[in-house]
Design a protein around this motif. Structure first.
Motif, PDB file in Angstrom:
ATOM      1  N   ILE A 529       0.976  -1.230   0.103  1.00 42.26           N
ATOM      2  CA  ILE A 529       0.060   0.004   0.068  1.00 42.26           C
ATOM      3  C   ILE A 529       0.814   1.177   0.162  1.00 42.26           C
ATOM      4  O   ILE A 529       1.705   1.307   0.935  1.00 42.26           O
ATOM      5  CB  ILE A 529      -1.024  -0.087   1.321  1.00 42.26           C
ATOM      6  N   VAL A 530       0.617   2.320  -0.974  1.00 46.31           N
ATOM      7  CA  VAL A 530       1.550   3.211  -1.110  1.00 46.31           C
ATOM      8  C   VAL A 530       0.397   4.537  -0.792  1.00 46.31           C
ATOM      9  O   VAL A 530      -0.453   4.705  -1.330  1.00 46.31           O
ATOM     10  CB  VAL A 530       2.040   3.498  -2.476  1.00 46.31           C
ATOM     11  N   VAL A 531       0.656   5.121   0.404  1.00 48.63           N
ATOM     12  CA  VAL A 531       0.111   6.280   0.990  1.00 48.63           C
ATOM     13  C   VAL A 531       0.728   7.744   0.784  1.00 48.63           C
ATOM     14  O   VAL A 531       1.845   8.140   0.764  1.00 48.63           O
ATOM     15  CB  VAL A 531       0.083   6.087   2.402  1.00 48.63           C
ATOM     16  N   GLU A 532      -0.229   8.504  -0.230  1.00 44.70           N
ATOM     17  CA  GLU A 532       0.319   9.560  -0.355  1.00 44.70           C
ATOM     18  C   GLU A 532      -0.668  10.813  -0.757  1.00 44.70           C
ATOM     19  O   GLU A 532      -1.772  10.382  -1.186  1.00 44.70           O
ATOM     20  CB  GLU A 532       1.391   9.530  -1.724  1.00 44.70           C
ATOM     21  N   ASN A 533      -0.313  11.936  -0.555  1.00 44.28           N
ATOM     22  CA  ASN A 533      -1.189  13.001  -0.533  1.00 44.28           C
ATOM     23  C   ASN A 533      -1.398  13.659  -2.169  1.00 44.28           C
ATOM     24  O   ASN A 533      -0.989  14.798  -2.429  1.00 44.28           O
ATOM     25  CB  ASN A 533      -1.068  14.375   0.235  1.00 44.28           C
ATOM     26  N   ALA A 535      -3.548  13.241  -6.165  1.00 40.89           N
ATOM     27  CA  ALA A 535      -4.385  12.182  -6.959  1.00 40.89           C
ATOM     28  C   ALA A 535      -4.099  11.303  -8.092  1.00 40.89           C
ATOM     29  O   ALA A 535      -4.942  10.293  -8.458  1.00 40.89           O
ATOM     30  CB  ALA A 535      -5.232  13.376  -7.516  1.00 40.89           C
ATOM     31  N   THR A 536      -2.771  11.111  -8.408  1.00 40.61           N
ATOM     32  CA  THR A 536      -2.407  10.193  -9.302  1.00 40.61           C
ATOM     33  C   THR A 536      -1.480   8.969  -8.877  1.00 40.61           C
ATOM     34  O   THR A 536      -1.017   8.207  -9.789  1.00 40.61           O
ATOM     35  CB  THR A 536      -1.866  11.024 -10.503  1.00 40.61           C
ATOM     36  N   GLY A 537      -0.868   9.141  -7.624  1.00 39.16           N
ATOM     37  CA  GLY A 537       0.055   8.009  -7.182  1.00 39.16           C
ATOM     38  C   GLY A 537       1.284   8.116  -7.602  1.00 39.16           C
ATOM     39  O   GLY A 537       1.745   7.271  -8.175  1.00 39.16           O
ATOM     40  N   GLN A 538       1.927   9.437  -7.665  1.00 43.36           N
ATOM     41  CA  GLN A 538       3.245   9.571  -8.242  1.00 43.36           C
ATOM     42  C   GLN A 538       4.200   8.561  -7.566  1.00 43.36           C
ATOM     43  O   GLN A 538       5.100   8.330  -8.237  1.00 43.36           O
ATOM     44  CB  GLN A 538       3.436  11.138  -8.097  1.00 43.36           C
ATOM     45  N   LEU A 539       4.159   8.621  -6.260  1.00 44.54           N
ATOM     46  CA  LEU A 539       5.115   7.781  -5.858  1.00 44.54           C
ATOM     47  C   LEU A 539       5.055   6.114  -5.905  1.00 44.54           C
ATOM     48  O   LEU A 539       6.009   5.557  -6.203  1.00 44.54           O
ATOM     49  CB  LEU A 539       5.239   8.004  -4.170  1.00 44.54           C
ATOM     50  N   LYS A 554      -1.219  -1.065  -4.248  1.00 46.63           N
ATOM     51  CA  LYS A 554      -2.169  -0.384  -4.236  1.00 46.63           C
ATOM     52  C   LYS A 554      -2.058   0.939  -3.725  1.00 46.63           C
ATOM     53  O   LYS A 554      -1.363   1.264  -2.956  1.00 46.63           O
ATOM     54  CB  LYS A 554      -3.244  -1.174  -3.312  1.00 46.63           C
ATOM     55  N   ASN A 555      -2.804   1.880  -4.178  1.00 46.85           N
ATOM     56  CA  ASN A 555      -2.809   3.198  -3.969  1.00 46.85           C
ATOM     57  C   ASN A 555      -3.818   3.698  -2.962  1.00 46.85           C
ATOM     58  O   ASN A 555      -5.029   3.418  -2.853  1.00 46.85           O
ATOM     59  CB  ASN A 555      -3.336   4.284  -4.937  1.00 46.85           C
ATOM     60  N   VAL A 556      -3.513   4.495  -1.736  1.00 45.87           N
ATOM     61  CA  VAL A 556      -4.055   5.206  -0.847  1.00 45.87           C
ATOM     62  C   VAL A 556      -3.879   6.655  -0.937  1.00 45.87           C
ATOM     63  O   VAL A 556      -2.804   7.013  -0.524  1.00 45.87           O
ATOM     64  CB  VAL A 556      -3.890   4.592   0.523  1.00 45.87           C
ATOM     65  N   LEU A 557      -4.814   7.228  -1.645  1.00 49.84           N
ATOM     66  CA  LEU A 557      -4.803   8.782  -1.778  1.00 49.84           C
ATOM     67  C   LEU A 557      -5.491   9.595  -1.304  1.00 49.84           C
ATOM     68  O   LEU A 557      -6.724   9.184  -0.940  1.00 49.84           O
ATOM     69  CB  LEU A 557      -4.803   8.873  -3.356  1.00 49.84           C
ATOM     70  N   LYS A 558      -5.240  10.850  -1.049  1.00 55.15           N
ATOM     71  CA  LYS A 558      -5.839  12.162  -0.110  1.00 55.15           C
ATOM     72  C   LYS A 558      -5.424  13.264  -0.964  1.00 55.15           C
ATOM     73  O   LYS A 558      -4.213  13.511  -0.829  1.00 55.15           O
ATOM     74  CB  LYS A 558      -5.880  11.930   1.200  1.00 55.15           C
ATOM     75  N   TYR A 559      -6.408  13.825  -1.425  1.00 55.63           N
ATOM     76  CA  TYR A 559      -6.142  15.102  -2.173  1.00 55.63           C
ATOM     77  C   TYR A 559      -7.072  16.166  -1.935  1.00 55.63           C
ATOM     78  O   TYR A 559      -7.237  17.037  -2.888  1.00 55.63           O
ATOM     79  CB  TYR A 559      -5.768  14.743  -3.433  1.00 55.63           C
ATOM     80  N   ASN A 560      -7.353  16.264  -0.517  1.00 56.43           N
ATOM     81  CA  ASN A 560      -8.706  17.135  -0.456  1.00 56.43           C
ATOM     82  C   ASN A 560      -8.100  18.575   0.149  1.00 56.43           C
ATOM     83  O   ASN A 560      -8.776  19.348   0.961  1.00 56.43           O
ATOM     84  CB  ASN A 560      -9.887  16.608   0.181  1.00 56.43           C
ATOM     85  N   GLY A 561      -6.983  18.556   0.583  1.00 52.12           N
ATOM     86  CA  GLY A 561      -6.147  19.536   0.994  1.00 52.12           C
ATOM     87  C   GLY A 561      -5.763  19.346   2.605  1.00 52.12           C
ATOM     88  O   GLY A 561      -5.155  20.002   3.294  1.00 52.12           O
ATOM     89  N   ASN A 562      -6.411  18.417   3.187  1.00 52.12           N
ATOM     90  CA  ASN A 562      -5.945  17.738   4.678  1.00 52.12           C
ATOM     91  C   ASN A 562      -5.130  16.540   4.790  1.00 52.12           C
ATOM     92  O   ASN A 562      -5.015  15.731   3.775  1.00 52.12           O
ATOM     93  CB  ASN A 562      -7.322  17.278   5.243  1.00 52.12           C
TER      94      ASN A 562
END
Length: 582
Positions: A529-533, A535-539, A554-562
């Motif tokens: 699981i790759v966790v990053e802030n 939208a596209t999973g750059q790491l 698998k991507n775990v992404l958050k990009y709402n500013g928080n």
């Protein structure tokens, strides 16, 4: 008694939220508590909702808490915006002036304290932040003398009368809330802290301090959120050490000035955020072509364009790795803690000179601006390495120039600075021969490209991958970068209790990517699981490109500013594990 607690203050930007938080957390730090802060603020000078959240613990912490125990509200919007975070039976200390009401469904204790009235009785509404602080402190039942000492240090320069009035506001705020609550709240009494001195700082300050320790004496920069604190810190410190800070007209000038200063022999850096990094790209290419060391700090924020300038994101990775036109060697480092911000900045300067390349130090808004506890820094670890810097060049044949770009086995050529006898050479942004003279020879072009890129094969950094791998064959390998590290660790501790075996890797060298170090960890894990802030999973894309095993990533992404909360990562880990098992 409890071992940790979460406190938040909210109001309109410019009405004292920041100073209230600063004094409250400073006093807690003096008692020896571990703290981790998150600052939510608007991209304007005054007005708009802002809040500061502090997690207080007797043990080390590096993540925002999922919930909230105490909310201090200067207006109804602060209650409406933040009350959903309160745990059942949490507390709201609100200014009675706006007749506060609880939103429907919120099970909290509301104490309307006459915060503004107390302040106005003392002569000005400016004292309301101290009345609010006093109310908060009283609910925790902590020693008031420590808090008053923090007040004295904050306002002492304004005179004894101002200090006395602020302390009086603290006392009145405390008395008022205790009358409403019937005394300190039993379930909010913190266990005593260890009393040990700890640093309490933001990542930007640690970077600036690291630059000073590394011997940096010049910083050209253009102010931009969330990088400006690096500049502001150095503005105060560098003149005392014979250095200077220049506010340039834009980021292009800042980067080229930094390159020029490094060419002249000074250690210099600049700092910016995504929009500024974009403007610097041509200059970064110049540093790569002329093999001039330079350190650039990129404090990531929400993009593109102006985007979310005061919010968290980790979306500049591709720009840092691929942004320049043409192909040059560069290094991208990613610290993940306050301490690493300090030590990695020193290492960035060393690497820049050892390999004669641009080094980009990649942070994110939460790491740059989130104030948190840190261990005392070990100045004995500081080492200055200026690489192949030549102070005495060999005598040249008549009319011959120094071979500044000499072909060498590892790609690093001898480097001289202006004024070194026999060190005269040509410098240009076009392709050149070993002495720097322009050259369009096809053979020379290929050899020069190979020479520069050869450096990437030999780069060595401290802890390119930081990993905690207690399991030989884990169910999950969780990978992150930057400020996500502490949040991942907390989520892991919860997931482990449910029988899911996890390992954790933090990628600290983004480019050149440390594939050989990460590959064994990926291969042994059942799922990654790759966790990053972003939208596209750059790491995650970098891992797939350099390590492979895309089928298990698998991507775990958050990009709402928080930033991520521990519970969010915990839930995703459980969901993905369950899906894999079935």
């Amino acid at each position: 008694m409890i071992s940790q607690l979460s406190w938040k203050i909210g109001g309109q930007q410019g009405e004292g939220v920041e100073s209230t938080d600063r004094i409250f957390s400073t006093a807690l730090n003096r008692l020896g508590y571990y703290l981790y802060g998150y600052r939510h603020f608007s991209s304007r000078i005054k007005g708009g909702h802002t809040n500061n959240k502090i997690r207080i613990s007797t043990k080390p912490i590096r993540a925002i808490s999922d919930d909230l125990d105490i909310l201090v509200a200067f207006d109804q919007e602060s209650i409406d915006f933040n009350a959903h975070e309160l745990r059942d039976n949490g507390v709201i200390v609100a200014d009675a002036k706006f007749n506060p009401v609880l939103p429907e469904g919120i099970k909290a204790r509301l104490f309307p304290v006459p915060i503004t009235a107390i302040a106005e009785e003392l002569g000005t509404s400016l004292f309301k932040n101290m009345a609010a602080s006093g109310a908060s402190w009283a609910l925790l039942g902590l020693p008031i003398d420590v808090f008053n000492k923090a007040v004295e240090e904050e306002f002492g320069r304004k005179g004894a009368a101002v200090v006395e009035k602020n302390i009086e506001a603290v006392r009145k705020g405390a008395e008022s809330v205790l009358e409403l609550a019937g005394g300190p709240i039993a379930d909010f009494q913190l266990e005593p802290a260890d009393g040990q001195q700890k640093l309490f700082m933001i990542g930007n300050d640690a970077i600036a301090l690291g630059a000073v320790a590394a011997g940096c004496r010049f910083m050209p920069a253009y102010p931009i959120t969330p990088a400006s604190e690096v500049m502001e810190y150095l503005q105060k410190v560098l003149p005392k050490l014979g250095g200077t800070v220049i506010q340039t007209e834009d980021e292009i000038a800042a980067c080229t000035m930094a390159i020029g200063a490094n060419y002249a022999g000074a250690r210099a850096l600049t700092a910016s955020a995504g929009p500024g990094l974009s403007l610097m790209m041509e200059a970064i290419g110049l540093a790569g072509m002329t093999e001039t060391p330079v350190v650039i700090v990129d404090t990531q924020r929400g993009g593109p364009s102006t985007g979310l300038p005061t919010k968290q994101e980790q979306s500049d990775l591709n720009a840092m790795v691929y942004g320049t036109h043409g192909e040059i060697p560069k290094i991208v480092l990613s610290p993940s803690t306050i301490e690493e911000c300090f030590y990695d900045t020193i290492e960035a300067f060393n690497l820049a000179e050892q390999y004669q390349v641009p080094v980009i130090l990649m942070t994110d808004l939460q790491l740059s601006l989130g104030k948190q506890s840190a261990e005392m820094l070990d100045y004995n670890r500081i080492v200055i390495d200026r690489g192949a810097l030549v102070t005495e060049a060999p005598e040249q044949e008549p009319n011959q120039l120094f071979k500044r770009y000499e072909f060498t086995e590892k790609g690093v050529s001898p480097r001289v600075i202006p004024g070194v006898k026999h060190g005269i050479h040509h410098v240009t942004g076009v392709e050149h021969d070993q002495t720097g003279r322009p050259s369009e020879s096809t053979e020379n072009r290929q050899r020069m490209m190979d020479k520069r890129l050869e450096k990437l094969k030999h780069i060595q950094v401290t802890d390119a991958i930081k990993f905690d791998a207690p399991h030989e064959n884990p169910d999950l390998l969780i990978i992150g970068m930057g400020s996500t590290g502490g949040t991942i660790d907390e989520a892991r501790s919860r997931v482990e209790l449910e029988g899911i075996k996890t390992n954790h890797a933090t990628v600290r060298l983004i480019h050149p990517f440390p594939a050989d170090q990460l590959r064994p960890l990926v291969e042994k894990a059942k799922q990654v699981i790759v966790v990053e802030n972003n939208a596209t999973g750059q790491l995650a894309d970098q891992i797939k490109l350099h390590v492979g095993h895309a089928d298990k990533i698998k991507n775990v992404l958050k990009y709402n500013g928080n930033p991520f909360l521990p519970a969010e990562i915990e839930q995703k880990c459980k969901e993905l594990t369950l899906a894999w098992q079935h």
